[in-house]
Write an enzyme that holds these catalytic residues in place. Sequence first.
Site, PDB file in Angstrom:
ATOM      1  N   HIS A 162     -10.339   9.570 -11.467  1.00 35.75           N
ATOM      2  CA  HIS A 162      -8.910   9.775 -11.719  1.00 35.75           C
ATOM      3  C   HIS A 162      -8.589  11.244 -11.982  1.00 35.75           C
ATOM      4  O   HIS A 162      -7.429  11.640 -11.984  1.00 35.75           O
ATOM      5  CB  HIS A 162      -8.473   8.911 -12.898  1.00 35.75           C
ATOM      6  N   ASP A 373      -6.349   0.471   6.612  1.00 35.74           N
ATOM      7  CA  ASP A 373      -6.931  -0.244   7.759  1.00 35.74           C
ATOM      8  C   ASP A 373      -8.120   0.564   8.273  1.00 35.74           C
ATOM      9  O   ASP A 373      -7.960   1.612   8.882  1.00 35.74           O
ATOM     10  CB  ASP A 373      -5.874  -0.417   8.859  1.00 35.74           C
TER      11      ASP A 373
END
Length: 430
Positions: A162, A373
Amino acid sequence: MCATPTVEKSAPELVQPAGPTPGGTLPLSSIDKTAAVRVPVVLVQVFPRAASDVGGGQQDAAVAAMRDGFARALVPYYPVAGRIADVSPGDGEPVVDCTGQGVWFVEAAASCTLADVNYLERPLLIPKKDLLPKEELEDLIIMAQVTKFTCGGLAVGICFSHMVFDGQGAAQFLKAAGEMARGLPAPSVAPVWDRDAIPGPPRPPKLPRGGPPPPCTAFSFVTQAADISPESLARIKDAFRAATGQACSTFDAATAVLFKCRALAAGLPDGAEVRLAFAACTRRLLRGVLPSVDGYYGNCVYLAVAARTSRAIREAPLEEVIRLTRAAKEAVAARFADWMRGGGAMEDHYSVALDYGTVTVSDWSRVGFSEVDYGFGEPGYVFSLNDHVRVVPSAIYLRPPAPKRGVRLMLRCVEEPHAAAFADELAKFA
């Protein structure tokens, strides 16, 4: 139904950039270095129909293309192939060392179908450790594991720092890896680093990587999942419009449900302060500060906080709790601008009390993890695996698995004595 499922992993592989990349060190922004982001983030993307023809060759080809996509994406995203380091050892001031070493990539094979393990719905029927490359991120920036199931489906476990990405930034990188895996010559969104363009007022505290600032209490949170139905969301929105003449968002409605249900279940005294904290995106507020906001993949978040007494939230109608959430959101622009000008200490802006009275919210339903994807379609389901977070109650909003609609709450909000009551309150909105 198969026997107890097992997962066999290959040896970890370092996927390096597919071409030459610059060296040297790069700074992190003052937002990147806040204590709030010094934790790894873990998620799993489930692809039930990745290779509907169960043949292993088809799965193997899909995984090989995905690995290649990561290698090619690491050329424009070359800092991600580096390591987090200190400017001077032990001084607590992290930078990214552009070593080009690469990212961890693990291939694994499960002995079962996704259906056998309920498509990885909670409670997990496969141990968390079997879905991820390893337990600790350490100085790595991102790791991936792709697990093949006998039905042809795949699960992609991701662990990212993060300090380098916020949710939207991590999703941007994963989308780029997917685009390259599908044969695109370059990412559709060019990456932007430019961390030093964000001013640093005031200097963030020097803290060791890998955890929150001491002292703090470790809780034994129960992991729960709950769905808020489209019908419940519509009723809440209609009631708010009828009461105020204004529209409210799905986030506003879901957050009001969460905050109120937890106050009803958590067993806190009437006068105890309860707090709602959530990460508000500040990309639009950084236009004119960053050379380009589009493509920036660092942290662009500001902590919005609302607080009332436990009794006030328990007794308030949902419309009033929604007003509280909206007021916290509306205050972000002015408070973030004040922070950028150096107004107040770091802890006045980027921290919240780490106790049982606080619940933190992250909305993953729109950051982009569900639109990645890698060459075998978008995931049917994405969920978090941040079971290591033990110092503050937390909720993550997800898209429920298709064909369900509404909002899924992935929860680590209460300890065992309050778990049943919390589930009962949330079930009223299922």
